[in-house]
Design a protein around this motif. Structure first.
Motif, short mmCIF file in Angstrom:
data_model
loop_
_atom_site.label_atom_id
_atom_site.label_comp_id
_atom_site.label_asym_id
_atom_site.label_seq_id
_atom_site.Cartn_x
_atom_site.Cartn_y
_atom_site.Cartn_z
N ARG A 162 -32.62 -1.81 -4.06
CA ARG A 162 -33.08 -2.64 -5.18
C ARG A 162 -31.94 -3.22 -6.01
N HIS A 163 -30.90 -2.44 -6.23
CA HIS A 163 -29.85 -2.87 -7.16
C HIS A 163 -28.45 -2.88 -6.54
N GLY A 164 -28.36 -2.71 -5.22
CA GLY A 164 -27.05 -2.64 -4.58
C GLY A 164 -26.24 -3.92 -4.66
N ASP A 165 -26.88 -5.04 -5.03
CA ASP A 165 -26.15 -6.30 -5.18
C ASP A 165 -25.36 -6.34 -6.49
N LEU A 166 -25.62 -5.40 -7.40
CA LEU A 166 -24.93 -5.36 -8.69
C LEU A 166 -23.71 -4.45 -8.58
N ALA A 167 -22.56 -4.96 -8.96
CA ALA A 167 -21.30 -4.23 -8.76
C ALA A 167 -21.29 -2.88 -9.47
N HIS A 168 -21.79 -2.83 -10.72
CA HIS A 168 -21.71 -1.56 -11.46
C HIS A 168 -22.66 -0.52 -10.89
N VAL A 169 -23.76 -0.96 -10.29
CA VAL A 169 -24.66 -0.01 -9.63
C VAL A 169 -24.02 0.51 -8.35
N ARG A 170 -23.42 -0.38 -7.57
CA ARG A 170 -22.71 0.05 -6.36
C ARG A 170 -21.63 1.06 -6.69
N GLU A 171 -20.87 0.77 -7.75
CA GLU A 171 -19.77 1.66 -8.13
C GLU A 171 -20.30 3.05 -8.48
N ALA A 172 -21.39 3.09 -9.24
CA ALA A 172 -21.97 4.39 -9.63
C ALA A 172 -22.49 5.15 -8.42
N LEU A 173 -23.15 4.47 -7.52
CA LEU A 173 -23.71 5.12 -6.34
C LEU A 173 -22.61 5.64 -5.41
N ILE A 174 -21.62 4.81 -5.14
CA ILE A 174 -20.56 5.20 -4.21
C ILE A 174 -19.75 6.37 -4.77
N ALA A 175 -19.65 6.46 -6.09
CA ALA A 175 -18.87 7.55 -6.70
C ALA A 175 -19.61 8.88 -6.66
N ASP A 176 -20.90 8.86 -6.31
CA ASP A 176 -21.70 10.09 -6.31
C ASP A 176 -21.60 10.77 -4.94
N ALA A 177 -21.12 12.00 -4.95
CA ALA A 177 -20.95 12.74 -3.69
C ALA A 177 -22.27 13.03 -3.01
#
Length: 373
Positions: A162-177
């Motif tokens: 839903r929100h993976g196109d938004l940079a700050h959402v991608r950053e938060a998700l990728i940072a989560d182990a």
């Protein structure tokens, strides 16, 4: 009698006086400082004060009751639906709000309400699922940042979709182990797509070259992703790659060249339907005829079998301690298997590109080591 006098006085009191008195009455209620009859009267009075025109009065009640398990449920429910500064305390703190209550507020509330619920000290998997499914981007970021949130793999996937196109959402998700590997790949692809659409990239490279560069970058990123993926997540990542059409013959040749034998094996299990134990046994010590039959079952063209078998034999020797080798050496031997660097054709071009990438990567690593010495 105390509450009776309070109700007579409250109509003429100033706002600050009413707020202080309401807070004191709420604290007395939850601390069991009142006789039974006065407690009943106090509950009625507090319920009446929910209609006070000043939010300061309701805020004082919320501050006193928000963390108590003994607060009147109807008051907590009303405060949770109040204006934001009043509702915030209850939505974040109250232990009386059930998952059903919280999910309803996620569905009907504003983005600010969703963020408050996402930041509660403990968020159940059901509430996380509701936020992932219908929450605004900022609420999803708050949820991922909350270590007290129990988030299912499916919920991570929905937030990425839903929100993976938004940079700050991608950053938060990728940072989560906790993020599953297939979701990481999905986000890597979204990064590539975002770069490909960039006017600057298109102007510098042209659309055709930009598409090729981004596709190659995603393939390389996928290899790095495999290294950080737990074996238990291989199947999910493979299914994601298969559904995207990324599980190509070229990709499989690339992963075997880089020594991802376990991942290669799980991929063969998915593509052939063979038992994992049989595939593992064949990769560890099966003869060429049996392995070629396995590769055919996976849909790998016969022309690719010799280079895959050559790589597999080298990695067997490495695993058995009989040889030291890396992607550079293995890709060179694969290239020799089909006639060396002078041979043309799609397969030769692919293996040559893998070898050149390994050379560059090794040279880069060597230069960095020299610089760091």
């Amino acid at each position: 009698m105390i509450v009776e006098h309070f109700l007579k006085w409250v109509d003429t009191a100033r706002v600050n006086e009413r707020a202080a008195a309401a807070g004191a009455l709420a604290r007395a209620f939850i601390q069991n400082e009142l006789p039974f009859e006065d407690r009943c009267a106090a509950e009625a009075a507090l319920t009446l004060l929910l209609d006070d025109p000043s939010s300061k009065v309701r805020l004082a009640i919320a501050e006193a009751l928000s963390m108590s398990r003994h607060a009147p449920l109807q008051i907590i429910s009303a405060l949770a639906a109040d204006q934001p500064e009043v509702a915030a305390l209850v939505l974040v703190r109250s232990p009386l709000l059930t998952d059903g209550d919280l999910i309803e507020h996620v569905a009907t509330g504003s983005g600010a309400t969703q963020r408050l619920i996402a930041g509660r000290p403990s968020v159940s998997m059901a509430v996380s699922a509701a936020i992932a499914e219908i929450g605004e981007a900022e609420a999803c970021v708050a949820l991922v940042a909350n270590t007290g949130a129990d988030i299912a793999s499916l919920s991570f996937r929905r937030m990425a979709e839903r929100h993976g196109d938004l940079a700050h959402v991608r950053e938060a998700l990728i940072a989560d182990a906790r993020l599953p590997s297939d979701c990481r790949h999905m986000l890597l692809v979204k990064v590539g797509e975002a770069l490909k659409r960039s006017p600057l990239v298109a102007a510098l490279m042209g659309s055709v070259r930009a598409d090729r560069v981004m596709r190659d970058a995603c393939i390389k990123a996928s290899l790095t992703l495999i290294e950080g993926t737990r074996p238990g997540e291989y199947a999910a990542l493979i299914e994601h790659l298969r559904l995207r059409g990324d599980l190509t013959c070229g990709f499989l040749i690339r992963i075997i060249a880089h020594g991802k034998v376990d991942f290669f094996g799980v991929t063969l299990v998915a593509l052939t339907g063979q038992a994992e134990s049989r595939v593992r046994t064949l990769l560890a010590g099966g003869n060429d005829v049996a392995l070629s039959a396995l590769f055919r079952g996976a849909g790998l063209a016969a022309v690719t079998h010799p280079v895959i078998l050559r790589a597999l034999k080298v990695w067997r020797e490495v695993a058995n301690g009989k040889r030291t080798a890396g992607a550079q050496e293995v890709s060179w031997l694969m290239l020799k298997e089909i006639g060396g660097p002078s041979v043309s054709g799609d397969l030769a071009g692919l293996v040559k590109s893998i070898h050149l990438e390994a050379l560059r990567e090794n040279a880069r690593g060597h230069a960095l080591a020299i610089a760091a010495a």
